[in-house]
Enzyme design. Structure first.
Site, PDB file in Angstrom:
ATOM      1  N   SER A 227       0.806  -1.225   0.000  1.00 23.50           N
ATOM      2  CA  SER A 227       0.000   0.000   0.000  1.00 23.50           C
ATOM      3  C   SER A 227       0.836   1.270   0.000  1.00 23.50           C
ATOM      4  O   SER A 227       0.507   2.233  -0.699  1.00 23.50           O
ATOM      5  CB  SER A 227      -0.947   0.013   1.207  1.00 23.50           C
TER       6      SER A 227
ATOM      7  N   HIS B 140       0.526   4.813   4.373  1.00 28.07           N
ATOM      8  CA  HIS B 140      -0.221   5.325   3.233  1.00 28.07           C
ATOM      9  C   HIS B 140       0.129   6.787   2.959  1.00 28.07           C
ATOM     10  O   HIS B 140       0.444   7.161   1.819  1.00 28.07           O
ATOM     11  CB  HIS B 140      -1.721   5.195   3.484  1.00 28.07           C
TER      12      HIS B 140
END
Length: 195
Positions: A126, A177
């Protein structure tokens, strides 16, 4: 740009970095779920564990990028990579794309190491995928000519939705993220030279 019409063999030929990264993620995931292999050992050896990184196991800044915890996790990340990766690979080239992906993931993991507690464990592509989003964000602001208006609107919506979902889900590495997104944005000028 975000709809795939290539055959499987064409996709591999046109986007070798996206294909190889996806294959590595899938192979490692399968290796951790097959009963014939020491799955727990593989996962434990390659996942990001902050206190172990602090003690010198620096490979754990890289290997978690390719590890995933569960079928949904691997499917979502590989699907995302296959949808958004080819655009940046075609802009930057295969080697630059692979380096952007890797550096974004590593920087996201470094930020996770600095901010999250010592016992924090993290896996997943991610952070690196958010690095690709960050590169797209740079294009939207400074290289608008590279994308059509429709594609710009699509990627902007994907970025916003992904960031919002990151804040809403407690199980994701929010620091990774956001770190990946910022890293991809800051690295983009180096990887999109002459575009």
């Amino acid at each position: 740009m975000f709809t795939r019409s290539e055959s499987f063999s064409q996709f591999i030929r046109f986007y070798p970095a996206v294909s190889l990264i996806s294959a590595i993620c899938v192979i490692l995931y399968v290796a951790t779920v097959l009963p014939l292999l020491p799955a727990r050992d593989i996962f434990t050896a390659l996942s990001g564990v902050n206190f172990l990184i602090s003690e010198g196991e620096y490979w754990r800044l890289v290997t978690p990028i390719f590890m995933h915890a569960g079928l949904t996790h691997i499917l979502f990340n590989v699907f995302s990579l296959i949808i958004i990766g080819p655009g940046i690979e075609s802009f930057a080239g295969t080697k630059r794309f692979a380096l952007l992906f890797l550096l974004s993931g590593i920087l996201a993991n470094v930020l996770t190491l600095v901010i999250m507690p010592p016992m924090y464990v993290h896996v997943g592509a991610s952070g690196a995928i958010f690095g690709i989003f960050g590169c797209y964000a740079y294009i939207l602001l400074y290289k608008k000519h590279l994308m059509s208006r429709q594609n710009s609107q699509t990627i902007l919506a994907l970025i916003i939705i992904s960031v919002v979902l990151s804040f809403m889900q407690g199980s994701v590495n929010l620091i990774g993220h956001i770190g990946g997104l910022v890293s991809g944005f800051l690295l983009a000028p180096l990887f999109l030279k002459n575009k």
